[in-house]
Design an enzyme around this catalytic site. Structure first.
Site, mmCIF file in Angstrom:
data_model
loop_
_atom_site.group_PDB
_atom_site.id
_atom_site.type_symbol
_atom_site.label_atom_id
_atom_site.label_comp_id
_atom_site.label_asym_id
_atom_site.label_seq_id
_atom_site.Cartn_x
_atom_site.Cartn_y
_atom_site.Cartn_z
ATOM 1 C CD GLU A 291 -2.612 -1.106 2.666
ATOM 2 O OE1 GLU A 291 -3.699 -1.669 2.712
ATOM 3 O OE2 GLU A 291 -2.057 -0.590 3.668
ATOM 4 N N PRO A 292 1.651 1.489 -1.005
ATOM 5 C CG PRO A 292 2.699 1.575 -3.090
ATOM 6 C CD PRO A 292 1.885 0.673 -2.205
ATOM 7 N N GLY A 293 1.826 5.008 -0.544
ATOM 8 C CA GLY A 293 1.101 6.258 -0.766
ATOM 9 C C GLY A 293 2.103 7.337 -1.122
ATOM 10 N NE ARG A 294 6.141 9.469 3.415
ATOM 11 C CZ ARG A 294 5.716 10.289 4.383
ATOM 12 N NH1 ARG A 294 5.823 11.587 4.234
ATOM 13 N NH2 ARG A 294 5.212 9.813 5.501
ATOM 14 C CE1 TYR A 335 3.074 14.009 11.521
ATOM 15 C CE2 TYR A 335 3.430 14.834 9.296
ATOM 16 C CZ TYR A 335 2.630 14.191 10.228
ATOM 17 O OH TYR A 335 1.398 13.734 9.827
ATOM 18 C CB CYS A 362 -2.220 34.297 12.667
ATOM 19 S SG CYS A 362 -1.934 35.554 13.882
ATOM 20 C CD GLU A 363 -0.316 28.220 15.160
ATOM 21 O OE1 GLU A 363 -0.210 27.590 16.198
ATOM 22 O OE2 GLU A 363 -1.405 28.495 14.648
HETATM 23 N N1 LLP Z 1 -1.398 1.774 4.610
HETATM 24 C C1 LLP Z 1 -1.814 2.168 5.813
HETATM 25 C C2 LLP Z 1 -2.682 1.309 6.590
HETATM 26 C C3 LLP Z 1 -1.427 3.407 6.322
HETATM 27 O O1 LLP Z 1 -1.842 3.783 7.525
HETATM 28 C C4 LLP Z 1 -0.612 4.253 5.534
HETATM 29 C C5 LLP Z 1 -0.213 5.561 6.026
HETATM 30 C C6 LLP Z 1 -0.209 3.797 4.267
HETATM 31 C C7 LLP Z 1 -0.617 2.549 3.836
HETATM 32 C C8 LLP Z 1 0.638 4.618 3.343
HETATM 33 O O2 LLP Z 1 1.883 4.889 3.879
HETATM 34 P P1 LLP Z 1 2.982 5.648 2.983
HETATM 35 O O3 LLP Z 1 3.420 4.713 1.887
HETATM 36 O O4 LLP Z 1 2.342 6.865 2.437
HETATM 37 O O5 LLP Z 1 4.077 5.964 3.926
HETATM 38 N N2 LLP Z 1 0.743 12.336 7.491
HETATM 39 C C9 LLP Z 1 1.988 11.630 7.656
HETATM 40 C C10 LLP Z 1 1.923 10.225 7.119
HETATM 41 C C11 LLP Z 1 0.826 9.409 7.760
HETATM 42 C C12 LLP Z 1 0.751 8.036 7.187
HETATM 43 C C13 LLP Z 1 -0.468 7.351 7.660
HETATM 44 N N3 LLP Z 1 -0.633 6.053 7.122
HETATM 45 C C14 LLP Z 1 3.097 12.434 6.973
HETATM 46 O O6 LLP Z 1 2.812 13.487 6.411
HETATM 47 O O7 LLP Z 1 4.256 12.031 7.016
#
Ligand code: LLP
Length: 433
Positions: A291-294, A335, A362-363
């Site tokens: 499950e890649p997102g970032r 972070y 404003c922070e």
């Molecule tokens: N699968 C699950 C169940 C997750 O909780 C997440 C991310 C992903 C996949 C995707 O992870 P990635 O490949 O994107 O690292 N807002 C934070 C990141 C929070 C991630 C939450 N879960 C940031 O800006 O670094």
């Protein structure tokens, strides 16, 4: 030349993304502006798919974790590239439904899904509900009965693996709000219970150890623990779990010092580990889900800002204030995340002076980059903050009633708006006098 390989410089000495001139896009769409290289996003999707094909005979599915950046267009792109989708709320699910995403390839996550969200998922025949806890399992059991439907589920497990990343984005350890723990027997109990419920089909187990991770070891450790768990469940119940979802979390390069592991290497090592344990424990090879997102979207995006005030506090700091800030990128204030920035005009100019790039909210903590060496900057100059394609738009807010910037996607060098800029009218549209 630059940290992101979707960036370049053209004959006019202007920064380009996906071949498009960033200053022209800024002129057309105004700033602040998110720009994403669609071709790069597609390339990233293909990298994961190719690695699963090469190292695991394609016996897997890559889900794009839409929390990193969710809109209709990105859902279509993920679908066109053959990926499934990880959604974590009714809103993300609704977006996927409206983008005509194939429902069977949607995995619905979340540690506190409401009954309405579960009903939305079940009535739309979402592929998997990733059950987080027993309350949710009970609710699903009732929904299956009420609706007379079979619901395919997977279980969010805390494998007890500690990944070295920011505390707020570490999730694999026992003290986490997500999932059920392995070592306490909680995971085994909930799965045994699920097998007794009518209309609930147990398909898989899932873990996600954290985000922005640069090491392979925690992933391998998690895969090992999950595989042994699958084998234990088989021994104890006679049932075989057929899907192993290892979540996302693969790190990307935000600054020169970040060294991400090539995604193919992660998959190669994980595949070896999984194959080895299937032999040792005499179980079948599970389907691997990732499950890649970032890593799909962040390195394909930048945010362009216009410099406003330049404030030099002698012997202390120079603040370069821009027309956006924590409202479009809250990652520094949340972070202390590090970013790199470039001047849009003459992006290869030698940096001269350490400055702090501040937002307009404003922070006092509303900074984008604290202490970065930049070429000289004056009001009206454009700067680009890099690798903002993930967890920026999706975490943006209207703090100080600042409208969210638009997102432009560039493909084949041509821009196309994916999300329009919010207007002041949008800001007050739900207000009631
Ligand atoms: N699968 C699950 C169940 C997750 O909780 C997440 C991310 C992903 C996949 C995707 O992870 P990635 O490949 O994107 O690292 N807002 C934070 C990141 C929070 C991630 C939450 N879960 C940031 O800006 O670094």
């Amino acid at each position: 030349m630059f940290i992101l390989d979707c960036l370049g410089v053209n004959e006019k000495n202007i920064l380009t993304i996906g071949g498009a001139d960033v200053s022209e896009l800024a002129k057309e769409y105004k700033t602040p502006l998110y720009i994403m290289d669609e071709d790069k996003i597609r390339e990233n999707c293909r990298l994961y798919k190719k690695a699963l094909d090469e190292h695991y005979n394609g016996n897997g599915l890559v889900l794009y974790a839409s929390k990193a950046f969710c809109c209709l267009r990105i859902c279509s792109i993920a679908n066109e590239e053959g990926l499934g989708l990880d959604v974590v709320s009714g809103g993300e699910l609704y977006t996927a439904i409206k983008a005509n995403f194939p429902m069977e390839k949607i995995y619905f996550h979340g540690n506190n899904k409401t009954k309405d969200e579960l009903l939305l998922a079940v009535t739309n025949n979402v592929g998997r509900i990733v059950v987080d806890n027993e309350t949710e399992l009970d609710m699903l059991g009732e929904i299956a009965k009420e609706k007379g439907k079979d619901i395919s589920v997977s279980f969010r497990i805390k494998p007890g693996v500690d990944a070295h990343t920011h505390d707020f984005i570490r999730t694999g350890q026992i003290d986490s709000k997500f999932g059920v723990a392995l070592e306490t027997g909680e995971a085994e109990n909930i799965i045994k219970k699920a097998y007794t419920l009518e209309g609930i089909n147990v398909k898989g187990v899932h873990c996600h150890i954290g985000s922005q991770i640069f090491e392979i070891e925690p992933f391998l450790l998690a895969a090992q623990k999950m595989m042994h768990f699958i084998a234990d469940i088989k021994e104890k119940t006679g049932n075989e779990i057929t899907e192993l979802n290892l979540g996302g979390g693969y790190g990307i390069k935000y600054t020169k010092t970040d060294n991400p592991v090539p995604y193919g290497d992660f998959i190669r090592h994980i595949s070896q580990t999984v194959k080895q344990i299937t032999k040792e424990r005499n179980i079948s090879l599970p389907k691997i889900i990732m499950e890649p997102g970032r890593s799909i979207v962040a390195p394909a995006g930048i945010t362009v800002y216009t410099v406003g005030s330049v404030k030099e506090i002698p012997n202390i700091r120079t603040y370069i204030s821009v027309d956006g800030g924590m409202s479009d990128n809250p990652r520094y204030i949340l972070y202390r995340s590090k970013y790199h920035a470039l001047k849009v005009e003459n992006p290869t100019e030698k940096p001269k002076k350490i400055v702090t790039i501040a937002g307009k909210c404003c922070e006092s903590g509303d900074l984008l980059i604290k202490n970065i060496k930049m070429p000289s900057l004056k009001p009206g100059d454009l700067i680009a903050v890099l690798a903002t394609g993930g967890y920026n738009y999706s975490m943006a807010s209207n703090y100080n009633r600042i409208p969210r910037p638009p997102v432009v996607m560039v493909s084949g060098g041509k821009p196309k708006l994916a999300i329009a800029r919010e207007s002041y009218q949008d800001i007050i549209k739900n207000d009631i006098m």
